[in-house]
Write a protein that holds these residues in place. Structure first.
Motif, PDB file in Angstrom:
ATOM      1  N   VAL A   1    -121.161  32.782   7.268  1.00  0.00           N
ATOM      2  CA  VAL A   1    -120.096  33.097   6.305  1.00  0.00           C
ATOM      3  C   VAL A   1    -118.717  32.859   6.933  1.00  0.00           C
ATOM      4  N   GLN A   2    -118.556  33.236   8.196  1.00  0.00           N
ATOM      5  CA  GLN A   2    -117.275  33.008   8.871  1.00  0.00           C
ATOM      6  C   GLN A   2    -116.946  31.519   8.922  1.00  0.00           C
ATOM      7  N   HIS A   3    -117.940  30.687   9.202  1.00  0.00           N
ATOM      8  CA  HIS A   3    -117.692  29.237   9.241  1.00  0.00           C
ATOM      9  C   HIS A   3    -117.373  28.698   7.846  1.00  0.00           C
ATOM     10  N   ALA A   4    -118.044  29.205   6.823  1.00  0.00           N
ATOM     11  CA  ALA A   4    -117.745  28.774   5.451  1.00  0.00           C
ATOM     12  C   ALA A   4    -116.324  29.191   5.067  1.00  0.00           C
ATOM     13  N   LEU A   5    -115.935  30.400   5.444  1.00  0.00           N
ATOM     14  CA  LEU A   5    -114.569  30.854   5.177  1.00  0.00           C
ATOM     15  C   LEU A   5    -113.550  30.019   5.957  1.00  0.00           C
ATOM     16  N   ALA A   6    -113.868  29.727   7.215  1.00  0.00           N
ATOM     17  CA  ALA A   6    -112.956  28.931   8.045  1.00  0.00           C
ATOM     18  C   ALA A   6    -112.719  27.558   7.422  1.00  0.00           C
ATOM     19  N   ALA A   7    -113.747  26.963   6.835  1.00  0.00           N
ATOM     20  CA  ALA A   7    -113.583  25.663   6.171  1.00  0.00           C
ATOM     21  C   ALA A   7    -112.601  25.782   5.011  1.00  0.00           C
ATOM     22  N   MET A   8    -112.706  26.849   4.239  1.00  0.00           N
ATOM     23  CA  MET A   8    -111.786  27.074   3.125  1.00  0.00           C
ATOM     24  C   MET A   8    -110.374  27.374   3.630  1.00  0.00           C
ATOM     25  N   PHE A   9    -110.276  28.199   4.665  1.00  0.00           N
ATOM     26  CA  PHE A   9    -108.975  28.543   5.220  1.00  0.00           C
ATOM     27  C   PHE A   9    -108.294  27.320   5.836  1.00  0.00           C
ATOM     28  N   ALA A  10    -109.087  26.419   6.427  1.00  0.00           N
ATOM     29  CA  ALA A  10    -108.519  25.223   7.056  1.00  0.00           C
ATOM     30  C   ALA A  10    -107.785  24.366   6.041  1.00  0.00           C
ATOM     31  N   VAL A  11    -108.287  24.342   4.813  1.00  0.00           N
ATOM     32  CA  VAL A  11    -107.632  23.566   3.763  1.00  0.00           C
ATOM     33  C   VAL A  11    -106.434  24.329   3.202  1.00  0.00           C
ATOM     34  N   SER A  12    -106.636  25.595   2.875  1.00  0.00           N
ATOM     35  CA  SER A  12    -105.597  26.340   2.159  1.00  0.00           C
ATOM     36  C   SER A  12    -104.518  26.941   3.039  1.00  0.00           C
ATOM     37  N   ILE A  13    -104.808  27.201   4.303  1.00  0.00           N
ATOM     38  CA  ILE A  13    -103.807  27.809   5.178  1.00  0.00           C
ATOM     39  C   ILE A  13    -103.307  26.804   6.218  1.00  0.00           C
ATOM     40  N   ALA A  14    -104.249  26.213   6.965  1.00  0.00           N
ATOM     41  CA  ALA A  14    -103.854  25.275   8.024  1.00  0.00           C
ATOM     42  C   ALA A  14    -103.503  23.898   7.454  1.00  0.00           C
ATOM     43  N   ARG A  15    -103.974  23.598   6.256  1.00  0.00           N
ATOM     44  CA  ARG A  15    -103.741  22.304   5.611  1.00  0.00           C
ATOM     45  C   ARG A  15    -104.150  21.144   6.524  1.00  0.00           C
ATOM     46  N   ASP A  16    -105.359  21.313   7.113  1.00  0.00           N
ATOM     47  CA  ASP A  16    -105.879  20.343   8.073  1.00  0.00           C
ATOM     48  C   ASP A  16    -107.264  19.891   7.611  1.00  0.00           C
ATOM     49  N   ASP A  17    -107.325  18.673   7.047  1.00  0.00           N
ATOM     50  CA  ASP A  17    -108.592  18.159   6.524  1.00  0.00           C
ATOM     51  C   ASP A  17    -109.634  17.940   7.613  1.00  0.00           C
ATOM     52  N   GLN A  18    -109.206  17.522   8.806  1.00  0.00           N
ATOM     53  CA  GLN A  18    -110.161  17.319   9.898  1.00  0.00           C
ATOM     54  C   GLN A  18    -110.788  18.642  10.314  1.00  0.00           C
ATOM     55  N   LEU A  19    -109.980  19.660  10.414  1.00  0.00           N
ATOM     56  CA  LEU A  19    -110.479  20.988  10.770  1.00  0.00           C
ATOM     57  C   LEU A  19    -111.414  21.508   9.678  1.00  0.00           C
ATOM     58  N   ALA A  20    -111.053  21.278   8.432  1.00  0.00           N
ATOM     59  CA  ALA A  20    -111.906  21.691   7.314  1.00  0.00           C
ATOM     60  C   ALA A  20    -113.257  20.987   7.386  1.00  0.00           C
ATOM     61  N   SER A  21    -113.243  19.691   7.670  1.00  0.00           N
ATOM     62  CA  SER A  21    -114.484  18.919   7.781  1.00  0.00           C
ATOM     63  C   SER A  21    -115.349  19.439   8.928  1.00  0.00           C
ATOM     64  N   LEU A  22    -114.717  19.737  10.052  1.00  0.00           N
ATOM     65  CA  LEU A  22    -115.429  20.293  11.203  1.00  0.00           C
ATOM     66  C   LEU A  22    -116.126  21.597  10.822  1.00  0.00           C
ATOM     67  N   PHE A  23    -115.401  22.492  10.152  1.00  0.00           N
ATOM     68  CA  PHE A  23    -115.987  23.784   9.799  1.00  0.00           C
ATOM     69  C   PHE A  23    -116.995  23.681   8.650  1.00  0.00           C
TER      70      PHE A  23
END
Length: 194
Positions: A137-159
């Motif tokens: 769940v933490q990794h799934a949340l991190a993927a969502m946060f990477a897009v909406s907070i960090a605005r980093d598509d590569q990080l989102a893809s990684l998570f």
């Protein structure tokens, strides 16, 4: 078995830390992290609970028959449990029966004397999440946060990839929490001897 520091805030905060954001102490604070976490946390958890028939979040309940009858096609209506996330089966005397869900009710063809039992996934509290599910769940949340907070598509893809892998590992671990089915070999042995 409750785990030590597992609350919704703890899980969301650890996911935020994974993407390099600030942890939160409340979903109601005014930070961007809290606003985003407040808006997506429950959806991500419920989607994860629906992703498999988790043993730690499975329950059975005898359903209450409602006095109102369905308008058509079915004989009886039953109230679904309030903590239901996903219905897996309805049984009468351990026999699976057909049903359709309509809102918070389930319709089926049974008699008034039948005891209808639902097997379902329920919204279990975070303190009862096993560690393998919490990490997924933490990794799934991190993927969502990477897009909406960090605005980093590569990080989102990684998570997203990490979330898929850890969710698969979690499913494998969770599936081991039941009696192992014994392979019946007598048929094979009989064929071999003939």
């Amino acid at each position: 078995m409750p785990s030590v520091a597992n609350s919704d805030i703890d899980i969301a905060s650890r996911a935020l830390i994974l993407i390099g954001a600030e942890p939160i102490t409340s979903f109601t604070s005014t930070s961007t992290e809290a606003t985003v976490a407040n808006n997506i946390y429950e959806d991500v958890v419920q989607a994860a609970l629906c992703a498999s028939r988790w043993r730690f979040a499975t329950n059975q309940a005898e359903l209450n028959m409602l006095t109102e009858t369905p308008t058509g096609r079915f004989e009886k209506a039953y109230q679904l449990p309030s903590d239901l996330v996903m219905l897996h089966a309805l049984t009468v005397n351990d026999n699976v029966i057909e049903y359709n869900i309509y809102g918070s009710k389930v319709y089926t063809d049974t008699s008034s004397a039948d005891s209808v039992v639902a097997d379902y996934t329920y919204r279990v509290g975070e303190e009862y999440f096993p560690s393998y599910f919490t990490v997924a769940v933490q990794h799934a949340l991190a993927a969502m946060f990477a897009v909406s907070i960090a605005r980093d598509d590569q990080l989102a893809s990684l998570f997203e990839n990490k979330a898929a892998r850890t969710m698969q590992q979690a499913k494998t671990l969770d599936s081991q929490q039941q009696t192992t089915r014994k392979l019946v070999t007598s048929r094979f042995i009989s064929e071999r001897r003939s």
